[in-house]
Write an enzyme that holds these catalytic residues in place. Structure first.
Site, PDB file in Angstrom:
ATOM      1  N   HIS A 199      16.768   2.010 -52.622  1.00 49.31           N
ATOM      2  CA  HIS A 199      16.656   2.816 -51.407  1.00 49.31           C
ATOM      3  C   HIS A 199      15.295   3.464 -51.308  1.00 49.31           C
ATOM      4  O   HIS A 199      14.832   3.796 -50.210  1.00 49.31           O
ATOM      5  CB  HIS A 199      17.817   3.806 -51.323  1.00 49.31           C
ATOM      6  N   ARG A 306      22.052   5.076 -41.379  1.00 52.51           N
ATOM      7  CA  ARG A 306      22.529   5.480 -42.720  1.00 52.51           C
ATOM      8  C   ARG A 306      22.743   6.993 -42.704  1.00 52.51           C
ATOM      9  O   ARG A 306      21.812   7.759 -42.933  1.00 52.51           O
ATOM     10  CB  ARG A 306      21.495   5.112 -43.781  1.00 52.51           C
ATOM     11  N   ARG A 342      26.983   4.207 -39.660  1.00 50.08           N
ATOM     12  CA  ARG A 342      27.683   3.866 -40.894  1.00 50.08           C
ATOM     13  C   ARG A 342      28.110   5.175 -41.540  1.00 50.08           C
ATOM     14  O   ARG A 342      27.290   6.088 -41.704  1.00 50.08           O
ATOM     15  CB  ARG A 342      26.786   3.097 -41.848  1.00 50.08           C
ATOM     16  N   GLU A 441      29.601  -6.332 -47.886  1.00 54.33           N
ATOM     17  CA  GLU A 441      28.618  -6.229 -48.967  1.00 54.33           C
ATOM     18  C   GLU A 441      29.259  -6.353 -50.340  1.00 54.33           C
ATOM     19  O   GLU A 441      28.585  -6.273 -51.357  1.00 54.33           O
ATOM     20  CB  GLU A 441      27.803  -4.939 -48.838  1.00 54.33           C
ATOM     21  N   ASN A 464      21.754  -6.466 -49.195  1.00 53.06           N
ATOM     22  CA  ASN A 464      21.240  -5.833 -50.425  1.00 53.06           C
ATOM     23  C   ASN A 464      22.364  -5.745 -51.454  1.00 53.06           C
ATOM     24  O   ASN A 464      22.228  -6.166 -52.594  1.00 53.06           O
ATOM     25  CB  ASN A 464      20.719  -4.423 -50.140  1.00 53.06           C
ATOM     26  N   ASP A 465      23.472  -5.173 -51.015  1.00 58.01           N
ATOM     27  CA  ASP A 465      24.578  -5.038 -51.952  1.00 58.01           C
ATOM     28  C   ASP A 465      25.320  -6.353 -52.150  1.00 58.01           C
ATOM     29  O   ASP A 465      25.800  -6.631 -53.248  1.00 58.01           O
ATOM     30  CB  ASP A 465      25.550  -3.947 -51.480  1.00 58.01           C
ATOM     31  N   ARG A 475      20.413  -3.749 -58.198  1.00 62.40           N
ATOM     32  CA  ARG A 475      19.313  -3.780 -57.221  1.00 62.40           C
ATOM     33  C   ARG A 475      18.172  -2.828 -57.563  1.00 62.40           C
ATOM     34  O   ARG A 475      17.099  -2.935 -56.980  1.00 62.40           O
ATOM     35  CB  ARG A 475      19.846  -3.513 -55.799  1.00 62.40           C
ATOM     36  N   CYS A 508      22.312  -6.324 -41.664  1.00 62.18           N
ATOM     37  CA  CYS A 508      21.544  -5.077 -41.677  1.00 62.18           C
ATOM     38  C   CYS A 508      20.865  -4.844 -43.018  1.00 62.18           C
ATOM     39  O   CYS A 508      20.229  -3.828 -43.230  1.00 62.18           O
ATOM     40  CB  CYS A 508      22.419  -3.886 -41.298  1.00 62.18           C
TER      41      CYS A 508
HETATM   42  C1  PEP Z   1      23.013  -3.273 -47.790  1.00 63.83           C
HETATM   43  O1  PEP Z   1      23.635  -3.086 -48.836  1.00 63.83           O
HETATM   44  O2  PEP Z   1      22.496  -4.372 -47.500  1.00 63.83           O
HETATM   45  C2  PEP Z   1      22.839  -2.182 -46.815  1.00 63.83           C
HETATM   46  C3  PEP Z   1      22.295  -2.389 -45.648  1.00 63.83           C
HETATM   47  O3  PEP Z   1      23.231  -0.929 -47.206  1.00 63.83           O
HETATM   48  P1  PEP Z   1      22.398  -0.008 -48.211  1.00 63.83           P
HETATM   49  O4  PEP Z   1      21.066  -0.674 -48.447  1.00 63.83           O
HETATM   50  O5  PEP Z   1      22.254   1.317 -47.592  1.00 63.83           O
HETATM   51  O6  PEP Z   1      23.251  -0.011 -49.426  1.00 63.83           O
HETATM   52 MG    MG Z   2      24.852  -1.337 -49.031  1.00 64.03          MG
END
Ligand code: PEP
Ligand code: MG
Length: 584
Positions: A199, A306, A342, A441, A464-465, A475, A508
């Site tokens: 993040h 977020r 979200r 995710e 990402n997740d 990550r 996203c």
């Molecule tokens: C993701 O996991 O791809 C996502 C958009 O949420 P975050 O990056 O906030 O976990």
């Molecule tokens: Mg995520």
């Protein structure tokens, strides 16, 4: 240990946020800024040692009195920690090293002490013994205390106190450190730890700050106050750049700004492929100060807000009314486009919802996302009511993070129903047709997409997740950062399975903002991409130069591929053919 000889030096890392920053270096490690470095004369050696000795004695006194206070308040066990601090303060290895290094470098003693201790901390971070590793923070504490107790070096201000625009070099930055950076003084940052989908990196892109992570030995090699260039395109930190290098980078900076302005001028053109397939291009947003950038980038609303940074970033959870006002402002600003909120996604590498008694061993697999919200229904309902009320002022969607299966979906529907009943009883308006979606995710959610699709209006794939959980690669762990590949066939197949469930599906995660991978995502059938506002103009340009049919055929081939490299190459070939100028 390197001595800064004033020559140009280049340190290579991983670029995570594009742009070029030119400024002086500010160094921070373990919460403590590096002292400015200056050359000393042989006659100063003695006074430098005296200064250091005095600081050690002062620190010793402080630690003894702290120990006594804690012992009195909490008992001997808790106070024992200060014994370890005291031992480290007079550690022979450190002091011997310092005795050798100061005459060798002929630099002020606090700056050499800082470097020696940092070096020691770096070694400790990599030892196998987890107890020793966990002591690194204590050593950082002692370092900070000693530096504070040294009289300031004449005419050399401590880094961090100057408002001069700087490039920040740090061992690591947490997402909240990053959110707190003042963009007027910090022009970009570079870290020794970190990864592209942490993040911290995501926030750097939101803030438009050039950033580079995973630079080995960064803190050791950086000298505060030195001129520096941070290249967030290729991932290089240049310390003491020559005049020629500076000119070169100023030219690149000007060219990039020109090219970006040209892209911004196309902001009102539709994100549509050459054969007429329309993609909704929305923005990922974290902070209120980004609202202006939403319309400037030409985003069609917000695809991922977020909310955790707003909810947890200001000390104390805002109540329903405050949340409602905040959400409503964004909804009104984005009208007629939709804003997808979200719900709270705390935990993992983000701010915790509340400090736990015991540290979680695997926070990404622990008390995170929807799990936290469902375990605190009263708090969760305040957020749901606030979002529902905001839906009376424009188009709103709500979605839930880290859903793993149908039970959580049923639970959130039940809570939403309770909130609607409650709002009706209070005579407050909301949109009956507000869209309800979930993030995909967690692999189990992707596998169950056909079932989940019967219960929600849309999916948003959090790549990402989804990548992290599918291929079991943390990550934010820089040791495995090179294994974090969103084009892993396992991930791509799960994305396909999700899209095949047939309800509106967007992306996203950070993958959506990668110009190399847009052909793959469009070809897989995605109808919405939500990306950081800085990337949005590039992605629009990319989509407008793609042919959907070509993308579709390429994606079919990609789905048969055996490895992530082949998938990336297939997508990149089409990207290069369709919009070569974006790769210049
Ligand atoms: C993701 O996991 O791809 C996502 C958009 O949420 P975050 O990056 O906030 O976990
Ligand atoms: Mg995520």
């Amino acid at each position: 240990m390197e001595i800064d000889d004033g020559f140009e030096r280049r340190l290579k890392g991983q670029p995570v946020s594009p742009g070029i920053a030119i400024g002086v270096l500010r160094v921070e490690a373990q919460g403590c800024s590096a002292p400015a470095t200056r050359t000393i004369l042989p006659v100063e050696l003695e006074s430098e040692w005296a200064r250091f000795e005095a600081a050690l004695t002062r620190t010793e006194e402080e630690l003894h009195s702290l120990k006594a206070r804690v012992e009195h308040l909490s008992g001997a066990n808790e106070a024992a920690i200060f014994d370890a601090h005291l031992l480290f303060l007079r550690d022979r290895t450190i002091l011997n090293k310092l005795r050798k290094e100061v005459p060798r470098r002929m630099q002020n003693i606090d700056s050499v002490y800082y470097a020696v201790v940092q070096n020691f901390m770096e070694v400790m971070r990599h030892v196998d013994d987890s107890y020793l590793r966990s002591r690194v923070a204590d050593i950082g504490d002692v370092l900070q205390r000693v530096l504070k107790n040294m009289a300031p070096v004449a005419a050399s201000p401590r880094a961090g106190e100057s408002a001069e625009p700087c490039v920040l070099a740090a061992y690591d930055l947490s997402p909240s450190d990053t959110a707190d950076l003042d963009p007027n003084t910090v022009l970009g940052f570079v870290t020794e730890a970190g990864s592209a989908v942490s993040h911290t990196a995501i926030l750097a892109r939101s803030l438009g700050l050039p950033a580079v992570v995973a630079v080995p030995h960064l803190v050791m090699e950086s000298r505060v106050g030195r001129p520096a260039i941070l290249d967030g395109y290729s991932g290089v930190l240049i310390i003491n750049p020559t005049a020629e290098t500076l000119d070169h980078y100023r030219e690149i900076q000007a060219e990039k700004e020109k090219a970006y302005s040209a892209l911004i001028e196309m902001k009102d053109l539709p994100a549509e492929t050459t054969d007429g397939r329309r993609i909704r291009l929305a923005a990922n947003v974290e902070f209120a100060h980004e609202y202006g950038a939403i319309s400037r980038s030409g985003a069609e609303g917000v695809g991922l807000y977020r909310t955790e940074f707003f909810l947890l970033g200001n000390g104390g959870l805002p109540d329903e009314e405050t949340q409602y006002e905040h959400y409503r402002e964004l909804v009104e600003r984005c009208a007629p486009h939709e804003v997808i909120f979200r719900t709270l996604d705390s935990g993992g590498d983000k701010l915790p919802f509340e400090v736990l008694e015991e540290k979680e061993d695997n926070p990404f697999l622990g008390w995170r996302g929807i799990r936290v919200s469902l375990s605190r229904p009263e708090v969760f309902k305040e957020q749901l009511c606030a979002i529902l009320r905001a839906s009376a002022h424009g188009k709103v969607g709500v979605m839930f993070p880290m859903v793993s299966g149908i039970t959580e979906v049923r639970d959130v529907h039940a809570l939403l129903d309770e909130c609607r009943t409650d709002l009706r009883a209070r005579g407050l308006a909301y949109d009956e047709n507000m869209r309800v979606g979930i993030m995909i995710e967690v692999p189990s959610a992707a596998m169950m997409a056909d079932v989940l699709a019967r219960h929600v209006d849309f999916f948003s794939i959090g790549t990402n997740d989804l990548t992290q959980y599918t291929i079991a690669v943390d990550r934010v762990n820089y040791r495995v950062a090179s294994m974090f590949r969103s084009t892993h066939p396992g991930v791509v197949r799960l994305m396909r399975q999700t899209i095949a469930a047939g309800i509106p599906t967007g992306i996203c995660g950070e993958m959506g903002g990668d110009i190399t991978l847009v052909p793959l995502l469009v070809g897989l059938g995605v109808r919405e991409l939500s990306v950081g506002t800085h990337l949005l103009p590039l992605i629009r340009f990319a989509i407008r130069h793609l042919n959907y049919e070509e993308c579709r055929i390429m994606a079919e081939e990609a789905l048969q591929a055996e490895d992530s490299y082949t998938i990336r190459r297939l997508s990149k070939d089409l990207a290069l053919k369709s919009y070569p100028t974006l790769f210049d």
